[in-house]
Design a protein around this motif. Structure first.
Motif, PDB file in Angstrom:
ATOM      1  N   PHE A 125       0.804  -1.222   0.000  1.00 40.90           N
ATOM      2  CA  PHE A 125       0.000   0.000   0.000  1.00 40.90           C
ATOM      3  C   PHE A 125       0.837   1.273   0.000  1.00 40.90           C
ATOM      4  CE2 PHE A 125      -2.300  -3.384   2.249  1.00 40.90           C
ATOM      5  CZ  PHE A 125      -3.344  -3.548   1.354  1.00 40.90           C
ATOM      6  N   LYS A 126       1.985   1.220  -0.625  1.00 37.11           N
ATOM      7  CA  LYS A 126       2.839   2.416  -0.704  1.00 37.11           C
ATOM      8  C   LYS A 126       2.046   3.576  -1.316  1.00 37.11           C
ATOM      9  CE  LYS A 126       7.374   0.229  -0.930  1.00 37.11           C
ATOM     10  NZ  LYS A 126       7.045  -1.133  -0.599  1.00 37.11           N
ATOM     11  N   GLY A 127       2.022   4.697  -0.612  1.00 36.81           N
ATOM     12  CA  GLY A 127       1.335   5.879  -1.114  1.00 36.81           C
ATOM     13  C   GLY A 127      -0.169   5.894  -0.891  1.00 36.81           C
ATOM     14  N   LYS A 128      -0.742   4.793  -0.382  1.00 36.54           N
ATOM     15  CA  LYS A 128      -2.193   4.731  -0.146  1.00 36.54           C
ATOM     16  C   LYS A 128      -2.498   5.105   1.303  1.00 36.54           C
ATOM     17  CE  LYS A 128      -6.283   2.135  -1.161  1.00 36.54           C
ATOM     18  NZ  LYS A 128      -6.969   3.347  -1.538  1.00 36.54           N
ATOM     19  N   ARG A 129      -3.609   5.797   1.482  1.00 37.38           N
ATOM     20  CA  ARG A 129      -4.038   6.201   2.832  1.00 37.38           C
ATOM     21  C   ARG A 129      -5.460   5.710   3.090  1.00 37.38           C
ATOM     22  NH1 ARG A 129      -0.449   9.540   5.434  1.00 37.38           N
ATOM     23  NH2 ARG A 129       1.161  10.376   4.092  1.00 37.38           N
ATOM     24  N   PHE A 130      -5.734   5.450   4.362  1.00 43.75           N
ATOM     25  CA  PHE A 130      -7.008   4.867   4.777  1.00 43.75           C
ATOM     26  C   PHE A 130      -7.682   5.743   5.832  1.00 43.75           C
ATOM     27  CE2 PHE A 130      -4.243   1.489   3.335  1.00 43.75           C
ATOM     28  CZ  PHE A 130      -5.067   0.775   2.476  1.00 43.75           C
ATOM     29  N   ASP A 131      -8.990   5.557   5.961  1.00 43.38           N
ATOM     30  CA  ASP A 131      -9.751   6.273   6.984  1.00 43.38           C
ATOM     31  C   ASP A 131      -9.581   5.620   8.354  1.00 43.38           C
ATOM     32  OD1 ASP A 131     -11.248   8.326   5.334  1.00 43.38           O
ATOM     33  OD2 ASP A 131     -11.668   6.477   4.259  1.00 43.38           O
ATOM     34  N   ALA A 132      -9.315   4.326   8.375  1.00 40.93           N
ATOM     35  CA  ALA A 132      -9.047   3.616   9.624  1.00 40.93           C
ATOM     36  C   ALA A 132      -8.198   2.387   9.310  1.00 40.93           C
ATOM     37  CB  ALA A 132     -10.337   3.210  10.324  1.00 40.93           C
ATOM     38  N   ILE A 133      -7.350   2.034  10.270  1.00 44.03           N
ATOM     39  CA  ILE A 133      -6.514   0.835  10.170  1.00 44.03           C
ATOM     40  C   ILE A 133      -6.711   0.046  11.454  1.00 44.03           C
ATOM     41  CG2 ILE A 133      -4.138  -0.055  10.097  1.00 44.03           C
ATOM     42  CD1 ILE A 133      -3.430   2.420   8.383  1.00 44.03           C
ATOM     43  N   TYR A 134      -6.907  -1.268  11.310  1.00 46.15           N
ATOM     44  CA  TYR A 134      -7.130  -2.150  12.449  1.00 46.15           C
ATOM     45  C   TYR A 134      -6.130  -3.297  12.407  1.00 46.15           C
ATOM     46  CZ  TYR A 134     -11.697   0.113  11.814  1.00 46.15           C
ATOM     47  OH  TYR A 134     -12.698   1.024  11.616  1.00 46.15           O
ATOM     48  N   SER A 135      -5.708  -3.757  13.602  1.00 47.04           N
ATOM     49  CA  SER A 135      -4.833  -4.923  13.629  1.00 47.04           C
ATOM     50  C   SER A 135      -4.770  -5.562  15.007  1.00 47.04           C
ATOM     51  CB  SER A 135      -3.409  -4.536  13.205  1.00 47.04           C
ATOM     52  OG  SER A 135      -2.596  -5.688  13.117  1.00 47.04           O
ATOM     53  N   ASN A 136      -4.737  -6.874  14.989  1.00 42.30           N
ATOM     54  CA  ASN A 136      -4.337  -7.682  16.137  1.00 42.30           C
ATOM     55  C   ASN A 136      -2.985  -8.234  15.701  1.00 42.30           C
ATOM     56  OD1 ASN A 136      -3.913  -9.550  18.145  1.00 42.30           O
ATOM     57  ND2 ASN A 136      -5.866 -10.596  17.915  1.00 42.30           N
ATOM     58  N   PRO A 137      -1.901  -7.457  15.929  1.00 46.25           N
ATOM     59  CA  PRO A 137      -0.594  -7.815  15.354  1.00 46.25           C
ATOM     60  C   PRO A 137      -0.087  -9.168  15.833  1.00 46.25           C
ATOM     61  CG  PRO A 137      -0.540  -5.620  16.348  1.00 46.25           C
ATOM     62  CD  PRO A 137      -1.822  -6.267  16.758  1.00 46.25           C
ATOM     63  N   PRO A 138       0.691  -9.836  14.993  1.00 47.43           N
ATOM     64  CA  PRO A 138       1.185 -11.182  15.309  1.00 47.43           C
ATOM     65  C   PRO A 138       2.341 -11.151  16.308  1.00 47.43           C
ATOM     66  CG  PRO A 138       2.065 -10.464  13.211  1.00 47.43           C
ATOM     67  CD  PRO A 138       1.127  -9.384  13.670  1.00 47.43           C
ATOM     68  N   LEU A 139       2.042 -11.382  17.580  1.00 45.52           N
ATOM     69  CA  LEU A 139       3.096 -11.407  18.600  1.00 45.52           C
ATOM     70  C   LEU A 139       4.138 -12.483  18.312  1.00 45.52           C
ATOM     71  CD1 LEU A 139       1.063 -10.762  21.851  1.00 45.52           C
ATOM     72  CD2 LEU A 139       2.763  -9.269  20.815  1.00 45.52           C
ATOM     73  N   ALA A 140       3.719 -13.562  17.652  1.00 41.61           N
ATOM     74  CA  ALA A 140       4.648 -14.641  17.316  1.00 41.61           C
ATOM     75  C   ALA A 140       5.765 -14.152  16.398  1.00 41.61           C
ATOM     76  CB  ALA A 140       3.901 -15.794  16.655  1.00 41.61           C
ATOM     77  N   ALA A 141       5.515 -13.051  15.707  1.00 45.45           N
ATOM     78  CA  ALA A 141       6.520 -12.498  14.791  1.00 45.45           C
ATOM     79  C   ALA A 141       7.588 -11.711  15.529  1.00 45.45           C
ATOM     80  CB  ALA A 141       5.832 -11.595  13.776  1.00 45.45           C
ATOM     81  N   GLY A 142       7.352 -11.406  16.794  1.00 38.82           N
ATOM     82  CA  GLY A 142       8.309 -10.627  17.574  1.00 38.82           C
ATOM     83  C   GLY A 142       7.888  -9.174  17.676  1.00 38.82           C
ATOM     84  N   MET A 143       8.410  -8.497  18.687  1.00 43.27           N
ATOM     85  CA  MET A 143       8.007  -7.123  18.960  1.00 43.27           C
ATOM     86  C   MET A 143       8.426  -6.151  17.866  1.00 43.27           C
ATOM     87  SD  MET A 143       6.021  -7.305  21.404  1.00 43.27           S
ATOM     88  CE  MET A 143       5.700  -5.624  21.878  1.00 43.27           C
TER      89      MET A 143
ATOM     90  N   VAL B 237       0.694   5.271  11.006  1.00 45.19           N
ATOM     91  CA  VAL B 237       0.620   6.737  10.927  1.00 45.19           C
ATOM     92  C   VAL B 237       0.869   7.240   9.498  1.00 45.19           C
ATOM     93  CG1 VAL B 237       3.040   7.282  11.490  1.00 45.19           C
ATOM     94  CG2 VAL B 237       1.209   8.845  12.189  1.00 45.19           C
ATOM     95  N   HIS B 238       1.681   6.516   8.742  1.00 47.40           N
ATOM     96  CA  HIS B 238       2.030   6.919   7.367  1.00 47.40           C
ATOM     97  C   HIS B 238       0.965   6.522   6.346  1.00 47.40           C
ATOM     98  CE1 HIS B 238       5.880   7.940   9.011  1.00 47.40           C
ATOM     99  NE2 HIS B 238       6.047   6.696   9.427  1.00 47.40           N
ATOM    100  N   HIS B 239      -0.065   5.815   6.797  1.00 50.97           N
ATOM    101  CA  HIS B 239      -1.092   5.320   5.876  1.00 50.97           C
ATOM    102  C   HIS B 239      -2.498   5.755   6.276  1.00 50.97           C
ATOM    103  CE1 HIS B 239       1.734   2.886   3.607  1.00 50.97           C
ATOM    104  NE2 HIS B 239       2.332   2.697   4.759  1.00 50.97           N
ATOM    105  N   LEU B 240      -2.573   6.764   7.142  1.00 48.07           N
ATOM    106  CA  LEU B 240      -3.873   7.280   7.571  1.00 48.07           C
ATOM    107  C   LEU B 240      -4.153   8.629   6.943  1.00 48.07           C
ATOM    108  CD1 LEU B 240      -3.724   6.336  11.339  1.00 48.07           C
ATOM    109  CD2 LEU B 240      -5.371   5.458   9.664  1.00 48.07           C
ATOM    110  N   ARG B 241      -5.385   8.806   6.494  1.00 48.35           N
ATOM    111  CA  ARG B 241      -5.821  10.096   5.988  1.00 48.35           C
ATOM    112  C   ARG B 241      -5.994  11.066   7.151  1.00 48.35           C
ATOM    113  NH1 ARG B 241      -9.940   7.026   2.286  1.00 48.35           N
ATOM    114  NH2 ARG B 241      -8.664   6.834   0.430  1.00 48.35           N
ATOM    115  N   SER B 242      -6.029  12.331   6.852  1.00 47.35           N
ATOM    116  CA  SER B 242      -6.339  13.334   7.863  1.00 47.35           C
ATOM    117  C   SER B 242      -7.714  13.019   8.445  1.00 47.35           C
ATOM    118  CB  SER B 242      -6.340  14.714   7.197  1.00 47.35           C
ATOM    119  OG  SER B 242      -6.746  15.690   8.115  1.00 47.35           O
ATOM    120  N   GLY B 243      -7.825  13.021   9.749  1.00 48.39           N
ATOM    121  CA  GLY B 243      -9.084  12.673  10.395  1.00 48.39           C
ATOM    122  C   GLY B 243      -9.251  11.184  10.617  1.00 48.39           C
ATOM    123  N   GLY B 244      -8.292  10.387  10.166  1.00 50.79           N
ATOM    124  CA  GLY B 244      -8.364   8.937  10.325  1.00 50.79           C
ATOM    125  C   GLY B 244      -7.830   8.480  11.671  1.00 50.79           C
ATOM    126  N   TRP B 245      -7.898   7.175  11.900  1.00 49.35           N
ATOM    127  CA  TRP B 245      -7.402   6.611  13.153  1.00 49.35           C
ATOM    128  C   TRP B 245      -6.989   5.160  12.952  1.00 49.35           C
ATOM    129  CZ3 TRP B 245     -12.527   7.892  12.273  1.00 49.35           C
ATOM    130  CH2 TRP B 245     -13.420   6.824  12.186  1.00 49.35           C
TER     131      TRP B 245
END
Length: 193
Positions: A118-136, A147-155
């Motif tokens: 998603f290089k250069g793409k922005r979203f209104d919201a981003i959600y994740s249950n990140p994979p702890l098994a992958a490491g911190m 933060v680099h993929h959220l539109r203004s007013g997004g979260w």
């Protein structure tokens, strides 16, 4: 960027049911996927606290078998939902689950590592249950990279089973607004750029 996914057997095929905001959902999954035979506690907590825009585009990072993305699409008919995972099996069953729950016309599932597709793409919201098994490091990259993929007013919203305080501290350096809720040993993070 390296990722944690290692190819292996799919395990047993299972059907998982879940009701989200009154909408009954059904998912095909495999036991090799994260929490492959049930909707895990962290995902349930995150879904219970999700803020969902009425329209626009949202992203589910590390979608697994598609619970978050499909659930969001099922209750927000004017949203376009993107989902991404590094595991080809997760991508395959997420596409199947979007179709099974009749939201495939508004869901795009891609194979890739976090935000790379998603290089250069922005979203209104981003959600994740990140994979702890992958490491911190991977979890941190997902949480701080949003933060680099959220539109203004997004979260962005995340659920962490551990390491929440450390990542929360770093998130406060990156985001303008960060809220935290602790529940059942999990840390829920809401962040605005």
């Amino acid at each position: 960027m390296t990722h944690y996914f290692k190819k292996g057997p799919a395990g047993n095929k299972v059907v998982v049911t879940y009701v989200y905001r009154g909408v009954p959902l059904q998912f095909v999954s495999y036991t090799s996927l994260f929490s492959g035979s049930e909707v895990d506690e962290g995902t349930r907590l995150l879904l219970g606290h999700l803020r969902i825009p009425e329209e626009g585009e949202v992203l589910d990072v590390g979608c697994g078998f598609g619970v978050i993305g499909v659930a969001v699409a099922s209750v927000a008919p004017r949203l376009k939902v993107y989902m991404v995972d590094v595991n080809p099996l997760a991508v395959k069953v997420s596409k199947l689950n979007a179709k099974l729950n009749k939201v495939e016309d508004r869901v795009v599932v891609v194979l890739g590592d976090a935000y790379e597709p998603f290089k250069g793409k922005r979203f209104d919201a981003i959600y994740s249950n990140p994979p702890l098994a992958a490491g911190m490091d991977v979890v941190e990259r997902i949480v701080l990279g949003a933060v680099h993929h959220l539109r203004s007013g997004g979260w962005a919203q995340f659920v962490l089973a551990k390491g929440g305080e450390r990542i929360l501290s770093k998130a406060r350096d990156v985001y303008k607004r960060v809220e935290k809720v602790s529940k059942k040993g999990y840390t829920l993070i809401y962040a605005e750029p």
